[in-house]
Design a protein around this motif. Structure first.
Motif, short mmCIF file in Angstrom:
data_model
loop_
_atom_site.label_atom_id
_atom_site.label_comp_id
_atom_site.label_asym_id
_atom_site.label_seq_id
_atom_site.Cartn_x
_atom_site.Cartn_y
_atom_site.Cartn_z
N VAL A 124 0.84 -1.20 0.00
CA VAL A 124 0.00 0.00 0.00
C VAL A 124 0.87 1.25 0.00
O VAL A 124 1.75 1.42 0.83
N ASN A 128 -1.57 7.47 0.10
CA ASN A 128 -3.03 7.39 0.15
C ASN A 128 -3.60 7.86 1.47
O ASN A 128 -4.76 7.70 1.72
N LYS A 145 -4.18 3.24 -3.97
CA LYS A 145 -3.09 2.42 -3.43
C LYS A 145 -2.53 1.49 -4.50
O LYS A 145 -1.49 0.87 -4.29
#
Length: 224
Positions: A124, A128, A145
């Motif tokens: 990830v 984000n 992501k």
């Protein structure tokens, strides 16, 4: 990643209404990966207005939102906390439903990802979470992501580490096709800036086994 996401149903508090067992969001995971903390979850709600990850020094109070996924209705999702104050912070997931109902998990501290599952699941990206400030993104814009722009101004693709077939389509702001990648084999790679003609928002569609996994956009800065 399925081993992380598909956990037992536990720790869910529901307010302003009740739901059947099949509607409850599944348990969430909190893992420390390097300097970051990655919060991921699976939910079974048919329609979600918003999901936010909240963080606090205390397990029961003082929680503040640190990030939200671009599409809350994705069943498997997550948010990265790139700069946690320490390794003992508490995290919880808040789900806002239609009609003012909401669901909220109990708080958890991060565990160290010794298995490597989180690292293999697309890793990830650190952009984000709105808590991170950048000098090349519009204020308030939350990146995907899976497909996002890195500080060195490249388009980065990070796909889940499973066996599904992935296809990616890129479009300009008027949704005219720019680039299509079929049956992508690499899980992590960068796209050269020459693929994109000008700065601004680029729309994209990410497919897994022919089904839309994410339909969103990225932002290319002016000096891209």
């Amino acid at each position: 990643m399925k081993k992380i996401l598909l956990l037992l149903l536990t720790g869910i508090i529901l307010s302003n209404g009740s739901f059947g067992q099949e509607d409850l969001p599944k348990d969430f995971s909190v893992f420390k990966v390097g300097k970051r903390v990655i919060v991921s979850w699976t939910h079974n709600f048919p329609s979600v207005k918003m999901i936010s990850v909240q963080r606090s020094f205390d397990s029961s109070r003082g929680f503040q939102s640190i990030g939200s996924p671009p599409d809350p209705n994705l069943k498997d999702n997550g948010v990265s906390d790139p700069n946690p104050p320490n390794d003992s912070m508490y995290y919880r997931v808040y789900v806002l439903l239609n009609g003012g109902k909401y669901a909220m998990t109990k708080a958890k501290r991060p565990m160290v990802d010794t298995s490597g599952y989180v690292g293999n699941y697309g890793d990830v990206n650190v952009n984000n979470a709105p808590a991170q400030t950048t000098d090349f993104l519009p204020a308030g814009f939350v990146q995907s992501k899976y497909i996002f722009v890195t500080p060195d101004k490249y388009v980065r693709v990070e796909l889940p580490g499973d066996k599904r077939k992935y296809d990616i389509k890129f479009f300009n702001e008027n949704y005219q096709p720019i680039l299509e990648l079929k049956d992508v084999k690499e899980k992590r790679f960068k796209l050269d800036r020459s693929y994109f003609y000008k700065a601004g928002y680029i729309n994209f569609e990410l497919y897994a086994d022919g089904k839309v996994l994410e339909k969103y956009k990225l932002y290319l800065p002016k000096d891209f």
